[in-house]
Structures are given as C-alpha cells and as structure tokens.
Write a protein that holds these residues in place. Structure first.
Motif, PDB file in Angstrom:
ATOM      1  N   GLY A 124       0.806  -1.226   0.000  1.00  0.00           N
ATOM      2  CA  GLY A 124       0.000   0.000   0.000  1.00  0.00           C
ATOM      3  C   GLY A 124       0.832   1.265   0.000  1.00  0.00           C
ATOM      4  O   GLY A 124       1.739   1.444  -0.828  1.00  0.00           O
ATOM      5  N   ALA A 125       0.560   2.132   0.981  1.00  0.00           N
ATOM      6  CA  ALA A 125       1.163   3.464   0.999  1.00  0.00           C
ATOM      7  C   ALA A 125       2.576   3.485   1.558  1.00  0.00           C
ATOM      8  O   ALA A 125       3.206   4.538   1.565  1.00  0.00           O
ATOM      9  CB  ALA A 125       0.279   4.396   1.824  1.00  0.00           C
ATOM     10  N   ILE A 126       3.073   2.344   2.013  1.00  0.00           N
ATOM     11  CA  ILE A 126       4.389   2.346   2.673  1.00  0.00           C
ATOM     12  C   ILE A 126       5.383   1.473   1.882  1.00  0.00           C
ATOM     13  O   ILE A 126       4.975   0.575   1.155  1.00  0.00           O
ATOM     14  CB  ILE A 126       4.277   1.893   4.155  1.00  0.00           C
ATOM     15  N   PRO A 187      -9.210   3.411  11.579  1.00  0.00           N
ATOM     16  CA  PRO A 187      -9.014   2.351  10.585  1.00  0.00           C
ATOM     17  C   PRO A 187      -8.565   2.874   9.219  1.00  0.00           C
ATOM     18  O   PRO A 187      -7.727   2.248   8.571  1.00  0.00           O
ATOM     19  CB  PRO A 187     -10.381   1.675  10.506  1.00  0.00           C
ATOM     20  N   LYS A 188      -9.098   4.035   8.790  1.00  0.00           N
ATOM     21  CA  LYS A 188      -8.752   4.491   7.432  1.00  0.00           C
ATOM     22  C   LYS A 188      -7.430   5.241   7.393  1.00  0.00           C
ATOM     23  O   LYS A 188      -6.949   5.603   6.324  1.00  0.00           O
ATOM     24  CB  LYS A 188      -9.877   5.367   6.873  1.00  0.00           C
ATOM     25  N   ASN A 189      -6.864   5.546   8.558  1.00  0.00           N
ATOM     26  CA  ASN A 189      -5.590   6.258   8.598  1.00  0.00           C
ATOM     27  C   ASN A 189      -4.497   5.429   9.257  1.00  0.00           C
ATOM     28  O   ASN A 189      -3.434   5.968   9.570  1.00  0.00           O
ATOM     29  CB  ASN A 189      -5.743   7.583   9.350  1.00  0.00           C
ATOM     30  N   GLU A 218       1.256  16.595   2.232  1.00  0.00           N
ATOM     31  CA  GLU A 218       1.360  15.183   1.852  1.00  0.00           C
ATOM     32  C   GLU A 218       1.080  14.289   3.065  1.00  0.00           C
ATOM     33  O   GLU A 218       1.040  14.769   4.203  1.00  0.00           O
ATOM     34  CB  GLU A 218       2.773  14.913   1.319  1.00  0.00           C
ATOM     35  N   ASN A 219       0.896  12.989   2.814  1.00  0.00           N
ATOM     36  CA  ASN A 219       0.792  12.013   3.898  1.00  0.00           C
ATOM     37  C   ASN A 219       2.207  11.512   4.171  1.00  0.00           C
ATOM     38  O   ASN A 219       2.775  10.775   3.365  1.00  0.00           O
ATOM     39  CB  ASN A 219      -0.110  10.848   3.482  1.00  0.00           C
ATOM     40  N   VAL A 220       2.791  11.959   5.280  1.00  0.00           N
ATOM     41  CA  VAL A 220       4.210  11.676   5.537  1.00  0.00           C
ATOM     42  C   VAL A 220       4.315  10.497   6.511  1.00  0.00           C
ATOM     43  O   VAL A 220       3.835  10.561   7.651  1.00  0.00           O
ATOM     44  CB  VAL A 220       4.926  12.911   6.130  1.00  0.00           C
ATOM     45  N   HIS A 221       4.929   9.415   6.034  1.00  0.00           N
ATOM     46  CA  HIS A 221       5.083   8.197   6.842  1.00  0.00           C
ATOM     47  C   HIS A 221       6.562   8.049   7.207  1.00  0.00           C
ATOM     48  O   HIS A 221       7.404   7.990   6.307  1.00  0.00           O
ATOM     49  CB  HIS A 221       4.646   6.967   6.045  1.00  0.00           C
ATOM     50  N   HIS A 222       6.861   8.004   8.513  1.00  0.00           N
ATOM     51  CA  HIS A 222       8.247   7.836   8.954  1.00  0.00           C
ATOM     52  C   HIS A 222       8.357   6.560   9.778  1.00  0.00           C
ATOM     53  O   HIS A 222       7.553   6.325  10.686  1.00  0.00           O
ATOM     54  CB  HIS A 222       8.690   9.050   9.786  1.00  0.00           C
ATOM     55  N   LYS A 246      -7.366  10.883   2.354  1.00  0.00           N
ATOM     56  CA  LYS A 246      -6.814   9.978   3.369  1.00  0.00           C
ATOM     57  C   LYS A 246      -5.876   8.966   2.720  1.00  0.00           C
ATOM     58  O   LYS A 246      -5.083   8.321   3.396  1.00  0.00           O
ATOM     59  CB  LYS A 246      -7.937   9.214   4.069  1.00  0.00           C
ATOM     60  N   THR A 247      -6.004   8.774   1.417  1.00  0.00           N
ATOM     61  CA  THR A 247      -5.286   7.702   0.704  1.00  0.00           C
ATOM     62  C   THR A 247      -4.177   8.281  -0.163  1.00  0.00           C
ATOM     63  O   THR A 247      -4.411   9.173  -0.969  1.00  0.00           O
ATOM     64  CB  THR A 247      -6.292   6.915  -0.171  1.00  0.00           C
ATOM     65  N   SER A 248      -2.962   7.733  -0.020  1.00  0.00           N
ATOM     66  CA  SER A 248      -1.834   8.169  -0.845  1.00  0.00           C
ATOM     67  C   SER A 248      -1.885   7.485  -2.213  1.00  0.00           C
ATOM     68  O   SER A 248      -2.244   6.303  -2.314  1.00  0.00           O
ATOM     69  CB  SER A 248      -0.510   7.802  -0.174  1.00  0.00           C
ATOM     70  N   LEU A 250       0.439   6.281  -3.876  1.00  0.00           N
ATOM     71  CA  LEU A 250       1.293   5.084  -3.944  1.00  0.00           C
ATOM     72  C   LEU A 250       0.489   3.801  -3.716  1.00  0.00           C
ATOM     73  O   LEU A 250       0.852   2.731  -4.216  1.00  0.00           O
ATOM     74  CB  LEU A 250       2.438   5.180  -2.917  1.00  0.00           C
ATOM     75  N   THR A 251      -0.602   3.914  -2.964  1.00  0.00           N
ATOM     76  CA  THR A 251      -1.425   2.723  -2.696  1.00  0.00           C
ATOM     77  C   THR A 251      -1.963   2.156  -4.015  1.00  0.00           C
ATOM     78  O   THR A 251      -1.956   0.943  -4.231  1.00  0.00           O
ATOM     79  CB  THR A 251      -2.589   3.086  -1.755  1.00  0.00           C
ATOM     80  N   VAL A 252      -2.424   3.059  -4.881  1.00  0.00           N
ATOM     81  CA  VAL A 252      -2.917   2.621  -6.198  1.00  0.00           C
ATOM     82  C   VAL A 252      -1.774   1.946  -6.964  1.00  0.00           C
ATOM     83  O   VAL A 252      -1.940   0.860  -7.533  1.00  0.00           O
ATOM     84  CB  VAL A 252      -3.450   3.837  -6.998  1.00  0.00           C
TER      85      VAL A 252
HETATM   86  O1  LIG Z   1      -1.251   7.261   3.368  1.00  0.00           O
HETATM   87  C1  LIG Z   1      -2.223   6.506   3.116  1.00  0.00           C
HETATM   88  O2  LIG Z   1      -2.515   6.185   1.951  1.00  0.00           O
HETATM   89  C2  LIG Z   1      -3.125   5.940   4.158  1.00  0.00           C
HETATM   90  C3  LIG Z   1      -2.604   5.862   5.492  1.00  0.00           C
HETATM   91  O3  LIG Z   1      -1.896   6.694   5.987  1.00  0.00           O
HETATM   92  C4  LIG Z   1      -2.994   4.715   6.270  1.00  0.00           C
HETATM   93  O4  LIG Z   1      -4.052   4.146   6.017  1.00  0.00           O
HETATM   94  O5  LIG Z   1      -2.213   4.352   7.160  1.00  0.00           O
END
Ligand SMILES: O=C([O-])CC(=O)C(=O)O
Ligand SMILES: NC(=O)C1=CN([C@@H]2O[C@H](COP(=O)(O)OP(=O)(O)OC[C@H]3O[C@@H](n4cnc5c(N)ncnc54)[C@H](O)[C@@H]3O)[C@@H](O)[C@H]2O)C=CC1
Length: 268
Positions: A124-126, A187-189, A218-222, A246-248, A250-252
């Motif tokens: 997904g997004a990571i 759940p969605k985040n 942006e949705n920043v994941h660390h 809510k959706t990045s 990259l998930t697509v």
């Molecule tokens: O960034 C995304 O696509 C969604 C997200 O944070 C998650 O569901 O954890």
C-alpha cells in the motif's frame, strides 16, 4: 492473462482500473460494489473495462477469477475475502488495518490453508516492507512509526470530535500507542501502522504516533526500525489522491504493481 475480480470501486479501485485499462494481460471480469452503488458504478466501470460485470458478490457457480482483490474497506474482508479463500480463490488485501481485529489474521490464514491458496497483504502506501519482514527473521528490537497528515485527512475520524481540525496552528498529536489501538480507532488512517506491525514486531509492540500537521500537504510516513540486522529509517511523502485525501497515490501504484507481478512473466 490474469482474470481479476475486484471489491470496491472507490478512489483506489477506480485508479487501479484506469492505470490497467490498456494492459491486455490483466482483465477485470467482475467489480463488486455495495447494492446502493450498482446503478451508478456500472457505466464508470464499463468505460474502463467494457467486459466487466458489476455485482454485489462473486457468483461462485460462474467462472472463477484467478484472483480477488480487495480495495473496499474492512467489512469486505469478512464479507468477500474469507469465503473466496475457503473456495480456493487467491486474494489480495489493501485494508490491512482490518487485521487489528483479534483473530482475523489467523482466520485469513486458516481459510487460505483450507482452500489451498494464498492471501497476499499489499504494501500500500508504505515501502520497505520487504526489508522489515526480512529483518524480523534475525530479530527486531523496536519499530516506531509516525504518520503525519494534513488536518483535513483526519475528518470523519474520532479526531474530529477531539480537535478543532480547521483551526489547528501547529503539529497536534492525534494518537500515541500501539499499532493495534491505532488501527482500531483510526481504521482508514492506520493501514500503514498495521502493515508495519504485521511485517515486523506485531500489533501490540509496534509504537505509533499519528499527527495532524497544518504545515504539510502530503501524507508523511516515517519508520525507524532497529534489530540484529542493524537499523533503517524511512520517510515517505505520499501525495494524497484527489478522490480521497486519506489515501496516498502510492497505494494505487502498489496494487497495480502486485497485479503486474502476477500477470507478467517478470516479477519485481
Ligand atoms: O497514506 C495513506 O494512503 C493511508 C494511510 O496513511 C494509512 O491508512 O495508514
Ligand atoms: N494499505 C494501505 O496502505 C492503504 C489502505 N487503504 C484502505 O483501502 C481501502 C479503500 O480505500 P479508498 O479506495 O481510498 O476508499 P474509498 O472510500 O474511496 O472507496 C472504497 C469503496 O469501496 C466500497 N465498499 C466498501 N465496503 C464494501 C463492500 N463490503 N463491498 C463492496 N464495496 C465496498 C465503498 O462503497 C467505496 O466506493 C480502505 O479500507 C482504506 O482504509 C487506503 C490507503 C492506504
């Protein structure tokens, strides 16, 4: 040629079909939508995949798909993925946060075993899930995840009742705790939190911080992971989808990559 049935025609589902509309190796036969969406989804789905049927469930007496992919939501796992696995249909799942429900991951595994098939949890997004799950083999000491999103991405979540999201003037900690609790409350985040946990130290031992930050778009994941392998730090700055912030995006792309890897001769 890979015959695919897909659950969900929302931001991810539509994005995936758009990107694969010209790929002759991936054929969408059935798109599963809620009953209320049957009439509206039909023309949109057929514009991208003229052969596709829109339905509310898989017809197990008809032609079986090679693969069923979930791009819908947590309820779809119970409703569609578990029964399909029992019948021997290979599945892919993006709503990884659903697996925070006690016992669900085990039930998926058992259903896949009984059906002599496999369920793949998508990244997904990571990124770096390959590195994290390899590092787990040697032993992990800690995995800490921080998810930072614009305040608008926290609308329609319990954070809306706790914070004045439209008026935030600095970084606000929405949640701090385990990945299991993060996925239960948001759940969605928290699909990313759950994915990292399942690949690494588990839902109860993966530390999670969720932030609303008016300074980011942006949705920043660390992620910071340490263990016998050494350590890594990863920062992803995911552009949100217009159709669902809510959706990045990259998930697509991760869904398309997974389908390409099943359909094409070379997999990477
Ligand atoms: O960034 C995304 O696509 C969604 C997200 O944070 C998650 O569901 O954890
Ligand atoms: N693994 C990851 O990194 C990520 C996972 N996700 C998850 O992916 C899922 C889809 O995300 P989006 O497309 O952005 O959401 P969305 O809300 O835009 O679309 C979901 C669609 O699925 C449909 N749906 C829901 N339950 C259904 C069911 N039981 N049967 C058939 N259709 C159903 C809805 O009507 C909606 O059209 C969500 O669960 C989301 O939390 C989202 C982003 C990242």
């Amino acid at each position: 040629m890979l015959h695919v049935s897909m659950i969900g025609y929302g931001a991810i589902g539509a994005g995936v079909m758009e990107l694969l509309k010209s790929d002759p190796e991936v054929v969408f036969d059935v798109v599963i939508v809620p009953e209320a969406a049957l009439a509206s989804a039909g023309p949109m789905v057929r514009a991208l995949a003229p052969q596709a049927r829109v339905a509310v469930r898989l017809d197990y007496d008809g032609v079986r798909p090679d693969l069923l992919i979930e791009c819908a939501g947590h309820g779809a796992i119970e409703e569609h993925i578990l029964p399909a696995l029992e019948r021997g249909i290979a599945c892919m799942v993006v709503s990884i946060g659903a697996l925070c429900e006690p016992g669900l991951a085990e039930r998926l595994e058992q259903a896949a075993r009984r059906g002599k098939t496999q369920v793949q949890l998508l990244s997904g997004a990571i990124g770096a899930i390959d590195a994290l799950s390899a590092a787990k083999i040697g032993g992990l000491d800690s995995v800490v995840y921080t998810g930072r999103k614009p305040p608008g991405a926290w609308k329609d979540t319990p954070a809306e009742a706790l914070f004045a999201l439209d008026a935030l003037d600095g970084v606000t900690v929405i949640f701090e705790g385990s990945a299991r609790e993060a996925a239960r409350l948001y759940p969605k985040n928290a699909n990313v939190a759950a994915t990292l946990a399942l690949a690494g130290l588990g839902l109860d031992h993966t530390q999670v911080r969720l932030l609303a930050d008016p300074a980011v778009t942006e949705n920043v994941h660390h992620v910071e992971a340490k263990g016998a392998f050494g350590g890594f730090e990863l920062t992803m700055r995911g552009k949100p989808l217009v159709a669902n912030p809510k959706t990045s995006a990259l998930t697509v792309f991760s869904v398309v990559r997974a389908l390409n890897n099943r359909a094409h001769a070379l997999s990477i």
